[in-house]
Scaffold this motif. Structure first.
Motif, PDB file in Angstrom:
ATOM      1  N   TRP A 158     -55.236 -18.934  82.969  1.00  0.00           N
ATOM      2  CA  TRP A 158     -56.653 -18.555  82.828  1.00  0.00           C
ATOM      3  C   TRP A 158     -56.751 -17.211  82.125  1.00  0.00           C
ATOM      4  O   TRP A 158     -57.489 -17.050  81.150  1.00  0.00           O
ATOM      5  N   GLY A 159     -55.981 -16.228  82.623  1.00  0.00           N
ATOM      6  CA  GLY A 159     -56.033 -14.894  82.038  1.00  0.00           C
ATOM      7  C   GLY A 159     -55.438 -14.845  80.648  1.00  0.00           C
ATOM      8  O   GLY A 159     -56.046 -14.303  79.708  1.00  0.00           O
ATOM      9  N   CYS A 202     -52.224 -14.795  96.205  1.00  0.00           N
ATOM     10  CA  CYS A 202     -51.427 -16.029  96.348  1.00  0.00           C
ATOM     11  C   CYS A 202     -49.933 -15.727  96.204  1.00  0.00           C
ATOM     12  O   CYS A 202     -49.098 -16.334  96.892  1.00  0.00           O
ATOM     13  N   VAL A 224     -65.241 -11.883  86.072  1.00  0.00           N
ATOM     14  CA  VAL A 224     -64.630 -13.145  86.509  1.00  0.00           C
ATOM     15  C   VAL A 224     -63.124 -13.084  86.336  1.00  0.00           C
ATOM     16  O   VAL A 224     -62.354 -13.495  87.220  1.00  0.00           O
ATOM     17  N   LEU A 225     -62.664 -12.567  85.185  1.00  0.00           N
ATOM     18  CA  LEU A 225     -61.226 -12.426  84.961  1.00  0.00           C
ATOM     19  C   LEU A 225     -60.596 -11.515  86.017  1.00  0.00           C
ATOM     20  O   LEU A 225     -59.504 -11.797  86.524  1.00  0.00           O
ATOM     21  N   GLY A 242     -54.052 -19.143  87.576  1.00  0.00           N
ATOM     22  CA  GLY A 242     -54.510 -17.781  87.340  1.00  0.00           C
ATOM     23  C   GLY A 242     -53.860 -17.153  86.123  1.00  0.00           C
ATOM     24  O   GLY A 242     -54.518 -16.488  85.309  1.00  0.00           O
ATOM     25  N   ILE A 293     -57.167 -12.840  93.007  1.00  0.00           N
ATOM     26  CA  ILE A 293     -56.830 -14.019  93.813  1.00  0.00           C
ATOM     27  C   ILE A 293     -55.386 -14.452  93.536  1.00  0.00           C
ATOM     28  O   ILE A 293     -54.632 -14.817  94.450  1.00  0.00           O
ATOM     29  N   THR A 294     -54.979 -14.409  92.268  1.00  0.00           N
ATOM     30  CA  THR A 294     -53.614 -14.790  91.899  1.00  0.00           C
ATOM     31  C   THR A 294     -52.595 -13.865  92.553  1.00  0.00           C
ATOM     32  O   THR A 294     -51.550 -14.324  93.048  1.00  0.00           O
ATOM     33  N   GLY A 306     -60.630 -20.994  81.610  1.00  0.00           N
ATOM     34  CA  GLY A 306     -60.759 -19.629  81.110  1.00  0.00           C
ATOM     35  C   GLY A 306     -61.675 -19.519  79.897  1.00  0.00           C
ATOM     36  O   GLY A 306     -62.726 -18.867  79.949  1.00  0.00           O
ATOM     37  N   VAL A 341     -60.195 -13.491  89.234  1.00  0.00           N
ATOM     38  CA  VAL A 341     -59.105 -14.472  89.148  1.00  0.00           C
ATOM     39  C   VAL A 341     -57.756 -13.776  89.272  1.00  0.00           C
ATOM     40  O   VAL A 341     -56.841 -14.271  89.958  1.00  0.00           O
ATOM     41  N   GLY A 364     -56.123 -23.889  83.821  1.00  0.00           N
ATOM     42  CA  GLY A 364     -56.702 -22.564  83.632  1.00  0.00           C
ATOM     43  C   GLY A 364     -56.980 -22.283  82.164  1.00  0.00           C
ATOM     44  O   GLY A 364     -57.873 -21.496  81.836  1.00  0.00           O
TER      45      GLY A 364
END
Length: 435
Positions: free
Chosen positions: A254-255, A412, A401-402, A251, A408-409, A381, A405, A377
């Motif tokens: 990805w970001g 977690c 989408v970002l 995550g 969700i991160t 990404g 994510v 990621g």
């Protein structure tokens, strides 16, 4: 063993500038692709999907080589291995100037990822050899400032190169971006060989008793940590908490990579020139850097780590939602800035969790695994943003989408905090019991 902030400060003044400049050079080589794309894509006939796939495929080579690279760093020593990484990837970054097709673009990007593999986890591991646990939040924050600084510096410089050197010596502006911005990595590789000591006992800039105190303090913390829970390499690679850290790192990367690579095109979509884009795109990274420092210092001061990491990710999600539904460029930039600042605030504290749980070779392997899996990621990404851009003709879907994510991160991280509650409490600084 009493605290000696004077020795810590002395070590930080010598070590941090070098590792910071190394990682600025590293991330500069990641974000320059975004600015080169402003004209490179048209010159080479690349679609958004081709560019996004090529930008992200860097992480294929990176992921495959990450774990062995970090284990070799332990084997051969940080100074020699980090220097090798930097010199080889600096040369390959400059070679990107001469790609001519999607296939050549993909190949160079894979090789570049393989060359850079091991740098970030290697430096995180390296910093744990120098700084006691109570100081690591601010040290990791200072190191991570390289991410926004590379954009703050690289954005306007890339814009100037792209515009000012276009056509010089028969080369396009985007080619000059790769050639000139690959050089700092080679230079810093040579600096590392000359000026970066491998461990406190080898630090000639410290007095003998200062070396003994710092090495002894770090060794004592390691022994205390292993007395609570000792990990071998195999156990470190299979522990459920480490695997959850891998998901969190996905995550984060990805970001970070998604906005770094696509930021110039996000901003360009507001109707700005290439030069204006270079300066405006530097705004979110400024706030990203501020958030890193403020959150890192607050986490060290309070001893609390979970909400100092999950909270900024949730703020980032809100920012990307604002950017997705922005009615104009001002609110779009506000959303992007909040999104970038949230990621910045979260990033330093993420690496406290593996260094709290693991030591020695297990730490090197575990951090490498986390960063290696997390680096996927960096493929998804940019690639997903490119696919959404081609499919919808805009960036609103990519922003949503970002946001998902980031949310969700954060969830977690809350789960990880509960799973590590006893370990975090056992290693908390005296008088600081994190939630």
């Amino acid at each position: 063993m009493g605290d000696r902030p004077d020795i810590i400060a002395k070590a930080a003044r010598r070590i941090l500038p070098i590792v910071l400049l190394c990682y600025i050079a590293a991330f500069l080589d990641r974000v320059n692709i975004g600015f080169a794309a402003l004209t490179m894509n048209k010159d080479l006939g690349f679609s958004a999907s081709v560019f996004g796939f090529g930008a992200g495929i860097f992480f294929l080579g990176y992921v495959v080589c990450e774990l062995p690279s970090n284990l070799l760093l332990v084997r051969f020593g940080a100074r020699a291995w980090i220097a090798r990484i930097m010199i080889t990837w600096g040369i390959l970054s400059a070679a990107t100037a001469f790609v001519w097709s999607p296939a050549s673009f993909y190949i160079v990007r894979i090789l570049l990822g393989a060359a850079e593999a091991g740098l970030f986890p290697g430096m995180i591991f390296f910093l744990t050899l120098w700084f006691p646990r109570a100081w690591r939040g601010r040290m990791f924050a200072t190191f991570n400032i390289a991410v926004p600084l590379s954009s703050i510096i690289g954005a306007p410089v890339s814009g100037l190169i792209l515009t000012g050197l276009n056509g010089a010596a028969g080369l396009a502006g985007w080619q000059w971006v790769f050639l000139l911005e690959g050089l700092p990595a080679v230079v810093m590789g040579l600096v590392v060989m000359v000026a970066l000591p491998g461990e406190p006992r080898a630090a000639t800039f410290l007095e003998p008793e200062e070396r003994l105190w710092l090495a002894g303090r770090v060794a004592a913390e390691r022994a205390e940590q292993e007395a609570v829970q000792h990990f071998g390499v195999l156990r470190a690679l299979t522990d459920p908490r480490v695997l959850l850290m891998c998901v969190i790192a996905v995550g984060l990367v990805w970001g970070t990579t998604g906005i770094a690579i696509w930021m110039p095109q996000f901003v360009k979509a507001f109707g700005l020139s290439n030069l204006q884009t270079g300066f405006v795109a530097a705004i979110p990274p400024v706030f990203m850097a501020i958030a890193m420092i403020l959150v890192g210092r607050s986490a060290d001061r309070t001893g609390e780590r979970v909400w100092h990491t999950a909270g900024p990710f949730l703020a980032s999600a809100v920012g990307f939602v604002i950017a997705a539904f922005a009615a104009g460029p001002v609110w779009g930039m506000v959303g992007l800035t909040i999104g970038a600042a949230g990621i910045g605030g979260a990033s330093p504290n993420i690496w406290i969790f593996p260094s709290t749980l693991l030591t020695g070779a297990a730490a090197a392997a575990g951090i490498a695994l986390i960063n290696s899996v997390g680096s996927t990621g960096g493929f998804f990404g940019p690639a997903v943003i490119g696919w959404i851009r081609d499919a919808t003709g805009g960036f609103s879907g990519a922003m949503l989408v970002l946001a998902a994510v980031m949310t969700i991160t954060a969830l977690c991280l809350i789960i990880l905090g509960r799973a590590m509650r006893s370990t975090i409490r056992a290693h908390a600084a005296p008088g600081k019991l994190p939630a």
